[in-house]
Design a protein around this motif. Structure first.
Motif, PDB file in Angstrom:
ATOM      1  N   HIS A  65       6.132  -0.081  10.333  1.00 16.72           N
ATOM      2  CA  HIS A  65       5.474  -0.966   9.375  1.00 16.72           C
ATOM      3  C   HIS A  65       4.486  -1.849  10.134  1.00 16.72           C
ATOM      4  O   HIS A  65       4.699  -2.156  11.321  1.00 16.72           O
ATOM      5  CB  HIS A  65       6.494  -1.809   8.617  1.00 16.72           C
ATOM      6  CG  HIS A  65       7.351  -1.015   7.697  1.00 16.72           C
ATOM      7  ND1 HIS A  65       7.114  -0.909   6.344  1.00 16.72           N
ATOM      8  CD2 HIS A  65       8.456  -0.248   7.935  1.00 16.72           C
ATOM      9  CE1 HIS A  65       8.026  -0.138   5.783  1.00 16.72           C
ATOM     10  NE2 HIS A  65       8.860   0.282   6.724  1.00 16.72           N
ATOM     11  N   TYR A  66       3.441  -2.289   9.449  1.00 18.42           N
ATOM     12  CA  TYR A  66       2.321  -2.915  10.143  1.00 18.42           C
ATOM     13  C   TYR A  66       1.933  -4.237   9.500  1.00 18.42           C
ATOM     14  O   TYR A  66       1.965  -4.393   8.271  1.00 18.42           O
ATOM     15  CB  TYR A  66       1.131  -1.945  10.170  1.00 18.42           C
ATOM     16  CG  TYR A  66       1.493  -0.667  10.864  1.00 18.42           C
ATOM     17  CD1 TYR A  66       1.379  -0.556  12.237  1.00 18.42           C
ATOM     18  CD2 TYR A  66       2.048   0.396  10.155  1.00 18.42           C
ATOM     19  CE1 TYR A  66       1.777   0.598  12.897  1.00 18.42           C
ATOM     20  CE2 TYR A  66       2.457   1.557  10.807  1.00 18.42           C
ATOM     21  CZ  TYR A  66       2.314   1.650  12.182  1.00 18.42           C
ATOM     22  OH  TYR A  66       2.717   2.775  12.833  1.00 18.42           O
ATOM     23  N   LEU A  67       1.561  -5.195  10.348  1.00 19.28           N
ATOM     24  CA  LEU A  67       1.218  -6.542   9.909  1.00 19.28           C
ATOM     25  C   LEU A  67      -0.276  -6.625   9.636  1.00 19.28           C
ATOM     26  O   LEU A  67      -1.003  -7.422  10.226  1.00 19.28           O
ATOM     27  CB  LEU A  67       1.654  -7.556  10.974  1.00 19.28           C
ATOM     28  CG  LEU A  67       3.156  -7.560  11.265  1.00 19.28           C
ATOM     29  CD1 LEU A  67       3.481  -8.471  12.445  1.00 19.28           C
ATOM     30  CD2 LEU A  67       3.946  -7.978  10.040  1.00 19.28           C
ATOM     31  N   TRP A 111      -5.167   5.778  -4.123  1.00 19.89           N
ATOM     32  CA  TRP A 111      -4.522   4.595  -4.704  1.00 19.89           C
ATOM     33  C   TRP A 111      -5.444   3.386  -4.760  1.00 19.89           C
ATOM     34  O   TRP A 111      -5.409   2.624  -5.732  1.00 19.89           O
ATOM     35  CB  TRP A 111      -3.246   4.257  -3.941  1.00 19.89           C
ATOM     36  CG  TRP A 111      -3.454   3.870  -2.496  1.00 19.89           C
ATOM     37  CD1 TRP A 111      -3.345   4.683  -1.419  1.00 19.89           C
ATOM     38  CD2 TRP A 111      -3.783   2.574  -1.983  1.00 19.89           C
ATOM     39  NE1 TRP A 111      -3.587   4.001  -0.260  1.00 19.89           N
ATOM     40  CE2 TRP A 111      -3.856   2.692  -0.572  1.00 19.89           C
ATOM     41  CE3 TRP A 111      -4.019   1.330  -2.559  1.00 19.89           C
ATOM     42  CZ2 TRP A 111      -4.158   1.612   0.253  1.00 19.89           C
ATOM     43  CZ3 TRP A 111      -4.325   0.247  -1.747  1.00 19.89           C
ATOM     44  CH2 TRP A 111      -4.394   0.392  -0.356  1.00 19.89           C
ATOM     45  N   GLU A 112      -6.269   3.212  -3.725  1.00 14.27           N
ATOM     46  CA  GLU A 112      -7.129   2.022  -3.704  1.00 14.27           C
ATOM     47  C   GLU A 112      -8.117   2.031  -4.867  1.00 14.27           C
ATOM     48  O   GLU A 112      -8.272   1.022  -5.577  1.00 14.27           O
ATOM     49  CB  GLU A 112      -7.890   1.938  -2.383  1.00 14.27           C
ATOM     50  CG  GLU A 112      -8.795   0.709  -2.283  1.00 14.27           C
ATOM     51  CD  GLU A 112      -9.660   0.721  -1.049  1.00 14.27           C
ATOM     52  OE1 GLU A 112     -10.903   0.788  -1.188  1.00 14.27           O
ATOM     53  OE2 GLU A 112      -9.101   0.664   0.071  1.00 14.27           O
ATOM     54  N   SER A 117       0.835  -1.208   0.000  1.00 16.39           N
ATOM     55  CA  SER A 117       0.000   0.000   0.000  1.00 16.39           C
ATOM     56  C   SER A 117       0.870   1.258   0.000  1.00 16.39           C
ATOM     57  O   SER A 117       0.479   2.297  -0.532  1.00 16.39           O
ATOM     58  CB  SER A 117      -0.932  -0.001   1.217  1.00 16.39           C
ATOM     59  OG  SER A 117      -0.190   0.033   2.418  1.00 16.39           O
ATOM     60  N   ARG A 118       2.056   1.174   0.570  1.00 15.65           N
ATOM     61  CA  ARG A 118       2.968   2.319   0.583  1.00 15.65           C
ATOM     62  C   ARG A 118       3.418   2.652  -0.840  1.00 15.65           C
ATOM     63  O   ARG A 118       3.446   3.818  -1.240  1.00 15.65           O
ATOM     64  CB  ARG A 118       4.181   2.018   1.464  1.00 15.65           C
ATOM     65  CG  ARG A 118       3.845   1.873   2.932  1.00 15.65           C
ATOM     66  CD  ARG A 118       5.031   1.340   3.717  1.00 15.65           C
ATOM     67  NE  ARG A 118       4.684   1.138   5.103  1.00 15.65           N
ATOM     68  CZ  ARG A 118       4.914   2.011   6.080  1.00 15.65           C
ATOM     69  NH1 ARG A 118       5.495   3.165   5.797  1.00 15.65           N
ATOM     70  NH2 ARG A 118       4.565   1.743   7.328  1.00 15.65           N
ATOM     71  N   GLU A 119       3.784   1.616  -1.599  1.00 17.62           N
ATOM     72  CA  GLU A 119       4.210   1.841  -2.976  1.00 17.62           C
ATOM     73  C   GLU A 119       3.065   2.344  -3.842  1.00 17.62           C
ATOM     74  O   GLU A 119       3.253   3.215  -4.699  1.00 17.62           O
ATOM     75  CB  GLU A 119       4.783   0.547  -3.546  1.00 17.62           C
ATOM     76  CG  GLU A 119       6.086   0.118  -2.890  1.00 17.62           C
ATOM     77  CD  GLU A 119       6.592  -1.222  -3.398  1.00 17.62           C
ATOM     78  OE1 GLU A 119       5.951  -1.782  -4.317  1.00 17.62           O
ATOM     79  OE2 GLU A 119       7.624  -1.710  -2.876  1.00 17.62           O
ATOM     80  N   LEU A 120       1.857   1.808  -3.613  1.00 15.52           N
ATOM     81  CA  LEU A 120       0.697   2.277  -4.365  1.00 15.52           C
ATOM     82  C   LEU A 120       0.392   3.735  -4.034  1.00 15.52           C
ATOM     83  O   LEU A 120       0.039   4.524  -4.923  1.00 15.52           O
ATOM     84  CB  LEU A 120      -0.517   1.400  -4.060  1.00 15.52           C
ATOM     85  CG  LEU A 120      -0.452  -0.036  -4.597  1.00 15.52           C
ATOM     86  CD1 LEU A 120      -1.641  -0.854  -4.072  1.00 15.52           C
ATOM     87  CD2 LEU A 120      -0.450  -0.041  -6.115  1.00 15.52           C
ATOM     88  N   ALA A 147      -3.584  -5.580  -0.310  1.00 17.53           N
ATOM     89  CA  ALA A 147      -2.812  -4.358  -0.070  1.00 17.53           C
ATOM     90  C   ALA A 147      -2.267  -4.447   1.353  1.00 17.53           C
ATOM     91  O   ALA A 147      -3.040  -4.557   2.313  1.00 17.53           O
ATOM     92  CB  ALA A 147      -3.687  -3.125  -0.237  1.00 17.53           C
ATOM     93  N   LEU A 148      -0.944  -4.412   1.497  1.00 14.11           N
ATOM     94  CA  LEU A 148      -0.290  -4.696   2.768  1.00 14.11           C
ATOM     95  C   LEU A 148       0.376  -3.462   3.358  1.00 14.11           C
ATOM     96  O   LEU A 148       0.785  -2.560   2.629  1.00 14.11           O
ATOM     97  CB  LEU A 148       0.781  -5.782   2.563  1.00 14.11           C
ATOM     98  CG  LEU A 148       0.366  -7.058   1.842  1.00 14.11           C
ATOM     99  CD1 LEU A 148       1.569  -7.995   1.716  1.00 14.11           C
ATOM    100  CD2 LEU A 148      -0.783  -7.749   2.555  1.00 14.11           C
ATOM    101  N   ASP A 149       0.462  -3.466   4.697  1.00 18.97           N
ATOM    102  CA  ASP A 149       1.351  -2.559   5.434  1.00 18.97           C
ATOM    103  C   ASP A 149       0.915  -1.099   5.362  1.00 18.97           C
ATOM    104  O   ASP A 149       1.563  -0.271   4.720  1.00 18.97           O
ATOM    105  CB  ASP A 149       2.794  -2.714   4.943  1.00 18.97           C
ATOM    106  CG  ASP A 149       3.774  -1.850   5.745  1.00 18.97           C
ATOM    107  OD1 ASP A 149       3.417  -1.392   6.838  1.00 18.97           O
ATOM    108  OD2 ASP A 149       4.884  -1.627   5.234  1.00 18.97           O
ATOM    109  N   HIS A 150      -0.208  -0.782   6.013  1.00 19.57           N
ATOM    110  CA  HIS A 150      -0.591   0.616   6.160  1.00 19.57           C
ATOM    111  C   HIS A 150      -1.108   0.828   7.574  1.00 19.57           C
ATOM    112  O   HIS A 150      -1.750  -0.043   8.148  1.00 19.57           O
ATOM    113  CB  HIS A 150      -1.637   1.038   5.120  1.00 19.57           C
ATOM    114  CG  HIS A 150      -2.731   0.034   4.909  1.00 19.57           C
ATOM    115  ND1 HIS A 150      -2.545  -1.145   4.236  1.00 19.57           N
ATOM    116  CD2 HIS A 150      -4.024   0.044   5.295  1.00 19.57           C
ATOM    117  CE1 HIS A 150      -3.676  -1.832   4.186  1.00 19.57           C
ATOM    118  NE2 HIS A 150      -4.582  -1.144   4.839  1.00 19.57           N
TER     119      HIS A 150
END
Length: 316
Positions: free
Chosen positions: A222-224, A190-191, A179-182, A204-207
């Motif tokens: 960073h978040y799981l 971005w979504e 999600s950071r890169e998006l 979508a990971l890590d937000h």
């Protein structure tokens, strides 16, 4: 004028209830919920009944109007989600996994009226797995969604034909994206942008979200957590993550987010006593899933008594 608006709202709601589209949507919904029940039962996941009012509820990571009800000296909130109750329910050594089909009330701000994805009340399938990793919870969700799509395609082919839509076949594992890169590529929207161009569901990971979503101990900041996003512009399908469960970590996350910890006294007391356990889980909206399957423009088309943000009058 007010009476005329009310009458029009009632007439519109009654007309919607009688349409073949609504009949098809409810048939699809029945198969979705039966599949969820069968899937969970086969895997030994225990069902809890929903909590409608509570002194504690999900603070959410976006603004809504609070729905509070005072009663005999206690101020209850209408449940926004059962995330905190899921963690508390897994404090028992006898329960390893739970799920709920939970009514959620979120009095969204009027500017959410045009998203096609928001209702003031909706039903959410929530599950939580004790001692699960993020990856294990994601694989669990993939298997569940794949089973739902397969059962609906098989059992509701007539309804899908009536609606003029075909449900594609999706197979695990779903694509994973940062999600950071998006966000760096597309900005805040971005979504919506990535969903519109996608042809299959993706993670979508890590937000950063709420205080209860676990920060990666190996990578500060960073978040799981993980969101499942529908393709073809339908947006978020599911939201989940590993959970913070240790009292100092929960307090630190609340302070960082500016969350008033006094509103979560009983929950924090359970954490302080060491009752909370490591877990991972997720929740997804039933109406949003039916909307995606049926190809509806608006989630309100999937709910017989839908209440959209910002309406002037509500019939039922």
């Amino acid at each position: 004028m007010r009476i005329a608006v009310i009458i029009l709202a009632i007439e519109g709601a009654l007309e919607k209830l009688g349409t073949k589209e609504m009949h098809c949507a409810l048939a699809v919904q029945s198969t979705v919920l039966k599949t969820v029940s069968d899937f969970m039962y086969a895997r030994g996941v225990m069902q809890l009944l929903p909590v409608i009012i509570s002194p504690i509820t999900d603070p959410l990571c976006h603004s809504v109007y609070d729905a509070r009800v005072p009663y005999c000296g206690t101020e209850f909130s209408l449940t926004k989600s059962m995330i905190l109750h899921k963690q508390l329910a897994l404090a028992s050594p006898f329960r390893k996994a739970i799920y709920i089909v939970s009514p959620n009330v979120r009095l969204e701000l009027p500017e959410k009226a045009g998203t096609g994805r928001h209702l003031l009340e909706f039903s959410q399938v929530d599950f939580e797995l004790k001692h699960a990793t993020a990856g294990e919870a994601m694989r669990f969700a993939e298997e569940l969604f794949t089973e739902i799509f397969s059962r609906v395609a098989s059992e509701r082919c007539g309804e899908l034909a009536t609606l003029g839509c075909a449900l594609p076949t999706f197979a695990p594992r779903f694509i994973e994206k940062s999600s950071r890169e998006l966000a760096e590529k597309y900005g805040r929207e971005w979504e919506a942008i990535e969903s519109a161009s996608a042809t299959e569901p993706f993670w979508a990971l890590d937000h950063e979200r709420e205080f209860y979503d676990c920060e990666d101990p190996a990578r500060a900041g960073h978040y799981l957590n993980y969101d499942l996003v529908y393709p073809r512009g339908f947006g978020e399908a599911l939201s989940g993550g590993m959970r913070e469960w240790q009292y100092p970590r929960l307090l630190e996350r609340m302070q960082r987010a500016g969350t008033d910890s006094s509103l979560f006294g009983s929950y924090l007391e359970a954490a302080k006593k060491g009752l909370l356990q490591p877990s991972a889980g997720a929740g997804f909206g039933v109406e949003r899933l039916v909307r995606f399957i049926c190809g509806f423009k608006d989630v309100a088309d999937a709910a017989p008594f839908a209440k959209k943000p910002g309406q002037e009058k509500y019939a039922f």
